[in-house]
Design an enzyme around this catalytic site. Sequence first.
Site, short mmCIF file in Angstrom:
data_model
loop_
_atom_site.label_atom_id
_atom_site.label_comp_id
_atom_site.label_asym_id
_atom_site.label_seq_id
_atom_site.Cartn_x
_atom_site.Cartn_y
_atom_site.Cartn_z
N LYS A 112 0.69 -0.97 0.08
CA LYS A 112 -0.27 0.12 -0.07
C LYS A 112 0.96 1.60 0.08
CE LYS A 112 -4.23 -2.24 1.42
NZ LYS A 112 -3.86 -3.32 1.12
C1 LIG Z 1 -4.03 -4.36 0.74
C2 LIG Z 1 -3.47 -5.60 0.19
C3 LIG Z 1 -4.18 -6.48 -0.44
C4 LIG Z 1 -4.37 -6.56 -1.38
O1 LIG Z 1 -5.19 -5.56 -2.69
P1 LIG Z 1 -6.11 -5.15 -3.30
O2 LIG Z 1 -6.04 -4.05 -3.47
O3 LIG Z 1 -6.48 -5.02 -1.76
O4 LIG Z 1 -6.56 -5.83 -3.83
C5 LIG Z 1 -2.95 -7.89 -0.98
N1 LIG Z 1 -2.03 -8.34 0.14
C6 LIG Z 1 -1.57 -7.58 1.55
C7 LIG Z 1 0.02 -7.39 2.64
C8 LIG Z 1 -2.65 -5.94 1.17
O5 LIG Z 1 -2.09 -5.14 2.32
#
Ligand SMILES: *Cc1c(COP(=O)(O)O)cnc(C)c1O
Length: 496
Positions: A112
């Site tokens: 993120k």
């Molecule tokens: C948010 C997140 C995901 C999923 O990503 P999306 O964009 O919601 O599909 C997968 N792995 C981690 C570690 C995350 O923080």
Amino acid sequence: MNTTFHSTRSSSEQLTSRQAIRQGLASDGGLFVSDELGRQQVDVSTLIGKPYREMARTVLGVLLPDFTAAELDDCVRAAYGSQWLDSAITPLKPLGDDYVLELFNGPTSAFKDVALQILPQFMARTTSASSEIGDKVMVLTATSGDTGKAALAGFADTPGTGITVFYPEGKVSEIQRLQMTTQAGSNVNVCAVRGNFDDAQTAVKRIFGDKALAAKLMEGHNVSLSSANSINVGRLVPQVVYYFSAYAQLVERGAIKVGDEVEFVVPTGNFGDILAGYYAKKLGLPVGRLIVASDRNNVLFDFLTTGTYNRERPFFETTSPSMDILVSSNLERMLYYMSDGDTELIRNLMDDLQNKGSFTIPEPLLERIRGLFSCGWADEDEVSQAITECWKNNHYVIDPHTACGYHVMSQEPRESTMPRVLLSTASPYKFPRVVGRALGLDTTGSGFECMDRLAQATGTTAPKNLRGLEHATERFTDVIDIGEMADYVRAASERL
Ligand SMILES: *Cc1c(COP(=O)(O)O)cnc(C)c1O
């Protein structure tokens, strides 16, 4: 004015990308999309060997047409600098016959960061987007763990912005809590709430809808509220860049030549990470299949195999909490583009989801989607096995989210010689106990002891931002009731 952004559910209201970022969600509840997507292509051959920042400037310049080149340059410089552990930002590494794209080398060790390091930069440049918004923006988020910290790190000390994060008391891991409560910055606020994540999330939505509070904040303090949620178009578009980066790195390694197709396997929750791959394809990147990997909350797997999306199902708390989702919001954008922009269809589907808890798409649309997206999922045992296998086979340590992708990749028949890239979304050191258990290590004691044993057993190093939390000072110890959240937001906005 480049007003090409409108709702997935109607095209009556047209906005600039700047306004869409500021507003977050369309007023009819839809997500912002632009019909310009794909009209201007990005020629990946011009990006080979270029630094990540330059790729970002090029790709974002196409996706956010009303930002000037100078503005994007400033945003990119602030977001993708020395706060990343690797100068490639998203380095690609071999993984057996496949590859892994590491998205977790940012300041909070989760993918993120790629979006939340740059979103505050965009947001700080939206205050002139409309006369109805104030000079200052307070970003509000309820978090079950990862998003809150990444948002805090991104918005900390960004001029003209403040950030308030609510998390459910006792429901996030020790490391996740410390990551948030030790956050530095004069404009950050972190508060525990008595309740679960859904309670906190619902209360935040209510605060967004509170017109009296909004008027008070605007008149009294020139502050408007906004969200850093993953449906914001400003969070989606930065993620398109790393698909180009992955491709360029494959060319640089000599694994492919320009024009060859590549498959991507993507651990998915809200469908944001994988949707960015679809955007990259629309921009002309030679993307073969996009493979959705879910955890035990496999609502996307069921949708992609049957055409029916049904959110009325049990919710499982798994070792991959950031993928524990029943309503995968960004799917709506994929359905919009795959149906050639049929806003009426999308509106009906989303009404069905709201009123009946499920929707079913027409068969031809499902066929079209399945031509591009495949899918799989991993249960908790398979996640654990994947961590073990990946270490045994490749001497590479993966976290439980990435492990869902690794499991799905190992089940998928390989398409001839097409290279496959697994997107790795978190550092294994964010989940040292789960990873340690899978690797047969002693997992008694604190999270920090688990980190140290993981480091010793695998010859890897815990990122300083995580290991250093043990002795960091906690700044935020407030615990409040759900009913007190609006007052907390008002007080935080007054300090802005
Ligand atoms: C948010 C997140 C995901 C999923 O990503 P999306 O964009 O919601 O599909 C997968 N792995 C981690 C570690 C995350 O923080």
